[in-house]
Design an enzyme around this catalytic site. Structure first.
Site, PDB file in Angstrom:
ATOM      1  N   GLU A  33       0.845  -1.201   0.000  1.00 42.14           N
ATOM      2  CA  GLU A  33       0.000   0.000   0.000  1.00 42.14           C
ATOM      3  C   GLU A  33       0.880   1.250   0.000  1.00 42.14           C
ATOM      4  O   GLU A  33       1.908   1.297   0.688  1.00 42.14           O
ATOM      5  CB  GLU A  33      -0.884  -0.042   1.249  1.00 42.14           C
ATOM      6  N   ALA A 121     -15.158   2.985  -0.587  1.00 45.58           N
ATOM      7  CA  ALA A 121     -14.801   1.822   0.225  1.00 45.58           C
ATOM      8  C   ALA A 121     -13.336   1.431   0.038  1.00 45.58           C
ATOM      9  O   ALA A 121     -12.860   0.469   0.612  1.00 45.58           O
ATOM     10  CB  ALA A 121     -15.706   0.641  -0.131  1.00 45.58           C
ATOM     11  N   SER A 124     -11.631   1.367  -5.422  1.00 45.28           N
ATOM     12  CA  SER A 124     -11.289   2.013  -6.694  1.00 45.28           C
ATOM     13  C   SER A 124     -12.436   2.127  -7.680  1.00 45.28           C
ATOM     14  O   SER A 124     -12.307   1.764  -8.854  1.00 45.28           O
ATOM     15  CB  SER A 124     -10.147   1.284  -7.389  1.00 45.28           C
ATOM     16  N   ASP A 171      -4.384   1.242  -9.164  1.00 41.59           N
ATOM     17  CA  ASP A 171      -5.823   0.992  -9.323  1.00 41.59           C
ATOM     18  C   ASP A 171      -6.196   0.829 -10.791  1.00 41.59           C
ATOM     19  O   ASP A 171      -6.935  -0.084 -11.169  1.00 41.59           O
ATOM     20  CB  ASP A 171      -6.635   2.158  -8.732  1.00 41.59           C
TER      21      ASP A 171
HETATM   22  C1  GLA Z   1      -5.151   4.859  -3.845  1.00 41.26           C
HETATM   23  C2  GLA Z   1      -4.359   5.273  -5.079  1.00 41.26           C
HETATM   24  C3  GLA Z   1      -3.347   4.200  -5.485  1.00 41.26           C
HETATM   25  C4  GLA Z   1      -2.498   3.761  -4.296  1.00 41.26           C
HETATM   26  C5  GLA Z   1      -3.382   3.451  -3.087  1.00 41.26           C
HETATM   27  C6  GLA Z   1      -2.579   3.159  -1.862  1.00 41.26           C
HETATM   28  O1  GLA Z   1      -5.980   3.765  -4.127  1.00 41.26           O
HETATM   29  O2  GLA Z   1      -5.217   5.526  -6.157  1.00 41.26           O
HETATM   30  O3  GLA Z   1      -2.545   4.668  -6.534  1.00 41.26           O
HETATM   31  O4  GLA Z   1      -1.519   4.707  -4.000  1.00 41.26           O
HETATM   32  O5  GLA Z   1      -4.269   4.517  -2.791  1.00 41.26           O
HETATM   33  O6  GLA Z   1      -1.846   1.995  -2.017  1.00 41.26           O
END
Ligand code: GLA
Length: 378
Positions: A33, A121, A124, A171
């Protein structure tokens, strides 16, 4: 089927014709993450929740689009000055513009879309929306000449340039490249990736959605990114991918406590993804789970993107003996992802639901994770 029928009905009512149907998925991330914009590794997969759109060129230079879920209509041109007011429509406008900026073609079109990716949530939904339009407009106007990585980048640039979020590539990558029953380990520096079959024998992945979305005042996501960039600059490297804990300790006194904590999380997370990959190959889910808890701890204490409700859900998972649990996605609300032994599943879901409801006055939502296809024509 129900979603598809609703879209088709609405499209024929509004536009008196039939278009082509496309879908693109939301995603989970097993581990890794806030590593994507640091040139590190991520481990996502697309899920069986998607955004679906029916689209047909209309021979004009206008986009006419209806969102079933927001119950709102937008109409806009394709020039930079034509940006729509509505936030949801800016995602679609951004995708059109980013294709055009890359020399691709986009003409006017009619569209209706709907989705079942829960909003806010951490699954994405916005990447699914960008990806379904990027994929469809590539098919409809560009003979699929834009490659899939570029489709993901089109979605990412849309976030950067039209929605104010300096996100990484995870994402949109997951939404475009997702494959049924497979997670993907992506190296966000080289953009090399590998599909990993994911059918953990004896375990299930379940999401517990707190249904909490904290107000993102002052772009905390972008500020996390800036911290990482400051530390990388101080170390004279491009991204924290190339940093070690020793490097970080060496400059500790020259950076703020906050930047130090952010970088400490990112450097640790890089190793955790690699550990999880090794453990998965060996079928060692105890190690996978242990790393997930460590990630939660780091996201909560060092990266400070968790919140009370998600820390609570993580504690409940631990008390129940769940193998692995952590906050998933960008943070500031959303859900935890949990790796649960089959025979513990019912007990955990019930305990988490009851305890959370008792404390916060509303039940969390439970989603079973089914790893599915990414962007496609239906
Ligand atoms: C969001 C961003 C991703 C990533 C995550 C954390 O979903 O869109 O690019 O940085 O946070 O891992």
């Amino acid at each position: 089927m129900e979603m598809e029928n609703r879209i088709k009905d609405e499209f024929s009512k509004r536009f008196g014709a039939e278009g082509a149907l496309y879908a693109s998925a939301g995603r989970i991330n097993l581990i890794g993450e806030h590593t994507d914009y640091n040139g590190g590794f991520v481990f996502p997969g697309a899920i069986d929740k998607c955004i679906m759109a029916e689209i047909k060129p209309n021979g004009t230079d206008k986009v006419k689009v209806f969102s079933i879920d927001v119950d709102d209509y937008a109409e806009f041109g394709l020039e930079e000055a034509d940006a729509p007011e509505q936030q949801w429509a800016r995602y679609i406008f951004g995708v059109c513009r980013e294709i055009v900026k890359r020399g691709g073609k986009v003409g006017g079109f009619d569209a209706v879309f709907s989705g079942n990716v829960p909003l806010g949530a951490g699954l994405s939904s916005s990447a699914a929306l960008e990806s379904v339009f990027a994929y469809a407009l590539n098919d409809i106007f560009n003979d699929n000449s834009i490659d899939k990585f570029e489709l993901a980048r089109i979605g990412q640039s849309t976030e950067h340039n039209y929605c104010g979020v300096k996100c990484g590539i995870m994402d949109q990558f997951a939404s475009v490249f997702g494959k049924k029953d497979h997670l993907m380990r992506l190296d966000c520096r080289s953009m090399e990736f590998e599909y990993f079959p994911f059918k953990p024998e004896g375990y299930r992945l379940v999401l517990v959605d707190s249904v909490v979305k904290h107000e993102l005042v002052g772009s905390p996501y972008n500020r996390r990114r800036e911290s990482c960039e400051r530390v990388a600059a101080k170390l004279g490297i491009e991204t924290l991918r190339d940093a070690t804990m020793e490097n970080l300790e060496r400059i500790k006194s020259e950076i703020s406590e906050e930047d130090y904590m952010r970088a400490r999380f990112v450097i640790g997370e890089k190793q955790r993804v690699l550990d999880v990959c090794d453990a998965l190959v060996k079928g060692d889910y105890e190690t996978v789970g242990a790393r997930m808890y460590e990630t939660h701890n780091g996201l909560s204490k060092d990266y400070e993107v968790s919140c009370e409700e998600l820390d609570f859900l993580n504690d409940v998972a631990k008390e129940c003996g769940v193998t692995g649990s952590r906050i998933m996605g960008g943070g500031f609300g959303g859900c935890t992802i949990n790796l649960v032994k089959n025979d513990l599943y019912d007990k955990f879901v019930k305990t988490a639901s009851d305890k959370f409801a008792q404390k916060y006055g509303h039940a969390p939502k439970i989603y079973d994770v089914v790893i599915s296809e990414g962007a496609h024509k239906c």
